[in-house]
Design a protein around this motif. Structure first.
Motif, PDB file in Angstrom:
ATOM      1  N   ASP A 202      18.387 -44.626 -35.628  1.00 35.73           N
ATOM      2  CA  ASP A 202      19.585 -44.873 -35.645  1.00 35.73           C
ATOM      3  C   ASP A 202      20.031 -46.544 -36.395  1.00 35.73           C
ATOM      4  O   ASP A 202      20.200 -46.600 -37.220  1.00 35.73           O
ATOM      5  CB  ASP A 202      20.683 -44.071 -35.235  1.00 35.73           C
ATOM      6  CG  ASP A 202      20.307 -42.465 -35.044  1.00 35.73           C
ATOM      7  OD1 ASP A 202      19.477 -42.503 -36.089  1.00 35.73           O
ATOM      8  OD2 ASP A 202      20.470 -41.908 -33.815  1.00 35.73           O
ATOM      9  N   THR A 203      19.975 -47.548 -35.289  1.00 37.66           N
ATOM     10  CA  THR A 203      20.545 -48.280 -35.554  1.00 37.66           C
ATOM     11  C   THR A 203      19.036 -49.719 -34.852  1.00 37.66           C
ATOM     12  O   THR A 203      19.159 -49.467 -33.968  1.00 37.66           O
ATOM     13  CB  THR A 203      22.395 -48.799 -34.808  1.00 37.66           C
ATOM     14  OG1 THR A 203      22.826 -47.461 -35.281  1.00 37.66           O
ATOM     15  CG2 THR A 203      22.720 -49.416 -34.868  1.00 37.66           C
ATOM     16  N   ILE A 204      19.685 -50.671 -35.196  1.00 37.50           N
ATOM     17  CA  ILE A 204      18.920 -52.094 -34.859  1.00 37.50           C
ATOM     18  C   ILE A 204      19.559 -53.286 -35.446  1.00 37.50           C
ATOM     19  O   ILE A 204      20.039 -53.775 -36.420  1.00 37.50           O
ATOM     20  CB  ILE A 204      18.015 -51.489 -35.284  1.00 37.50           C
ATOM     21  CG1 ILE A 204      16.519 -52.438 -34.918  1.00 37.50           C
ATOM     22  CG2 ILE A 204      17.134 -51.966 -36.720  1.00 37.50           C
ATOM     23  CD1 ILE A 204      15.255 -52.265 -34.846  1.00 37.50           C
ATOM     24  N   LYS A 205      18.755 -54.115 -34.775  1.00 39.01           N
ATOM     25  CA  LYS A 205      19.265 -55.746 -35.430  1.00 39.01           C
ATOM     26  C   LYS A 205      18.323 -55.741 -35.940  1.00 39.01           C
ATOM     27  O   LYS A 205      16.933 -56.562 -35.764  1.00 39.01           O
ATOM     28  CB  LYS A 205      19.249 -56.705 -33.688  1.00 39.01           C
ATOM     29  CG  LYS A 205      20.054 -58.012 -34.344  1.00 39.01           C
ATOM     30  CD  LYS A 205      20.416 -59.299 -32.633  1.00 39.01           C
ATOM     31  CE  LYS A 205      20.610 -59.896 -33.301  1.00 39.01           C
ATOM     32  NZ  LYS A 205      20.919 -60.627 -32.413  1.00 39.01           N
TER      33      LYS A 205
ATOM     34  N   ILE B  24      23.456 -56.184 -37.649  1.00 37.12           N
ATOM     35  CA  ILE B  24      22.949 -55.094 -37.262  1.00 37.12           C
ATOM     36  C   ILE B  24      23.072 -53.911 -38.578  1.00 37.12           C
ATOM     37  O   ILE B  24      23.794 -54.035 -39.343  1.00 37.12           O
ATOM     38  CB  ILE B  24      23.673 -54.158 -36.026  1.00 37.12           C
ATOM     39  CG1 ILE B  24      24.167 -55.170 -35.246  1.00 37.12           C
ATOM     40  CG2 ILE B  24      23.941 -53.228 -36.239  1.00 37.12           C
ATOM     41  CD1 ILE B  24      23.178 -55.424 -34.036  1.00 37.12           C
ATOM     42  N   ILE B  25      22.396 -53.129 -38.586  1.00 40.86           N
ATOM     43  CA  ILE B  25      21.865 -52.204 -40.002  1.00 40.86           C
ATOM     44  C   ILE B  25      21.971 -51.270 -39.201  1.00 40.86           C
ATOM     45  O   ILE B  25      20.599 -50.785 -38.039  1.00 40.86           O
ATOM     46  CB  ILE B  25      20.916 -52.646 -40.434  1.00 40.86           C
ATOM     47  CG1 ILE B  25      19.216 -52.293 -39.834  1.00 40.86           C
ATOM     48  CG2 ILE B  25      20.917 -53.781 -41.735  1.00 40.86           C
ATOM     49  CD1 ILE B  25      17.907 -52.043 -40.114  1.00 40.86           C
ATOM     50  N   SER B  26      22.056 -50.363 -39.609  1.00 42.81           N
ATOM     51  CA  SER B  26      22.400 -48.637 -39.414  1.00 42.81           C
ATOM     52  C   SER B  26      22.043 -47.240 -40.361  1.00 42.81           C
ATOM     53  O   SER B  26      22.416 -47.834 -41.442  1.00 42.81           O
ATOM     54  CB  SER B  26      23.761 -48.604 -38.781  1.00 42.81           C
ATOM     55  OG  SER B  26      24.193 -48.833 -38.169  1.00 42.81           O
TER      56      SER B  26
ATOM     57  N   ASN C  38      22.700 -44.549 -42.930  1.00 42.02           N
ATOM     58  CA  ASN C  38      23.616 -44.900 -43.954  1.00 42.02           C
ATOM     59  C   ASN C  38      24.113 -45.652 -44.527  1.00 42.02           C
ATOM     60  O   ASN C  38      25.313 -45.042 -45.403  1.00 42.02           O
ATOM     61  CB  ASN C  38      24.631 -43.949 -43.283  1.00 42.02           C
ATOM     62  CG  ASN C  38      23.769 -42.076 -43.236  1.00 42.02           C
ATOM     63  OD1 ASN C  38      23.004 -41.849 -44.279  1.00 42.02           O
ATOM     64  ND2 ASN C  38      23.749 -41.471 -42.307  1.00 42.02           N
ATOM     65  N   ASP C  39      23.728 -47.310 -44.257  1.00 41.63           N
ATOM     66  CA  ASP C  39      24.894 -48.164 -44.548  1.00 41.63           C
ATOM     67  C   ASP C  39      24.251 -48.029 -45.663  1.00 41.63           C
ATOM     68  O   ASP C  39      23.167 -47.730 -46.730  1.00 41.63           O
ATOM     69  CB  ASP C  39      23.921 -49.115 -44.016  1.00 41.63           C
ATOM     70  CG  ASP C  39      24.518 -49.747 -42.182  1.00 41.63           C
ATOM     71  OD1 ASP C  39      25.569 -48.958 -41.528  1.00 41.63           O
ATOM     72  OD2 ASP C  39      23.840 -50.468 -41.639  1.00 41.63           O
TER      73      ASP C  39
ATOM     74  N   ILE D  22      15.360 -45.839 -40.520  1.00 37.11           N
ATOM     75  CA  ILE D  22      14.658 -47.019 -40.469  1.00 37.11           C
ATOM     76  C   ILE D  22      13.010 -46.508 -39.582  1.00 37.11           C
ATOM     77  O   ILE D  22      13.828 -45.835 -37.962  1.00 37.11           O
ATOM     78  CB  ILE D  22      16.291 -47.760 -39.450  1.00 37.11           C
ATOM     79  CG1 ILE D  22      17.354 -48.154 -40.092  1.00 37.11           C
ATOM     80  CG2 ILE D  22      15.031 -49.042 -38.655  1.00 37.11           C
ATOM     81  CD1 ILE D  22      18.220 -48.685 -38.761  1.00 37.11           C
TER      82      ILE D  22
ATOM     83  N   GLY E 128      24.455 -53.128 -43.593  1.00 36.70           N
ATOM     84  CA  GLY E 128      25.193 -54.128 -42.838  1.00 36.70           C
ATOM     85  C   GLY E 128      25.492 -55.327 -42.989  1.00 36.70           C
ATOM     86  O   GLY E 128      25.904 -55.660 -43.596  1.00 36.70           O
TER      87      GLY E 128
END
Length: 157
Positions: free
Chosen positions: A25-28, A148-150, A152-153, A11, A105
């Motif tokens: 690593d993670t985001i909305k 939320i997406i991360s 490795n999803d 991301i 996600g």
């Protein structure tokens, strides 16, 4: 033959136009807006012009395999950050996702069009990215449902 699982490899966001981008690593992902914290989410992107359709600016996607091909064409060692696309997806298969809503996600997306390379990117990198990404520049997608997406999803379709 079994298709390989598509997964979110990276991301990438940047707060302001023309500034270096960075990995998260993670985001909305916010419906009709973009990735929280990204320049297009705030309407600060280079292509956030009133005359340009904004729903196609929410998310840009590039297949993981594109970087290797681009570097081979240009004899360079560019990073995904240099290509200035938001999501890098491994084993990306546009034929499977075209005209479908897909999940990463808890967010839902739909591909809206291709994302051809532009001269702006060539100027920024001082390489002929028009040649490097010719026909492989990635895709633009709309966010259909916030979530939320991360990294490795799995991409679910």
């Amino acid at each position: 033959m079994m298709k390989k699982m598509m997964t979110l490899h990276a991301i990438i966001i940047g707060e302001k136009a023309k500034e270096p981008l960075h990995y998260v690593d993670t985001i909305k992902a916010v419906k009709s807006k973009g990735l929280e914290g990204d320049r297009y989410f705030y309407g600060q992107g280079t292509f956030n012009k009133p005359q340009l359709s904004q729903h196609v600016r929410e998310i840009s996607i590039i297949p993981y395999e594109t970087l290797l091909e681009c570097n081979k064409r240009l004899d360079k060692n560019l990073d995904f950050l240099d290509l200035r696309r938001n999501l890098v997806i491994k084993n990306f298969d546009v034929d499977v996702l075209q005209n479908k809503v897909f999940m990463i996600g808890s967010a839902k997306f739909r591909i809206v069009r291709t994302c051809p390379p532009c001269r702006y990117l060539s100027r920024l990198l001082d390489v002929d990215i028009m040649e490097g990404l010719k026909y492989i520049g990635g895709y633009r997608a709309s966010i259909i449902q916030s979530g939320i997406i991360s990294v490795n999803d799995e991409i679910i379709y």
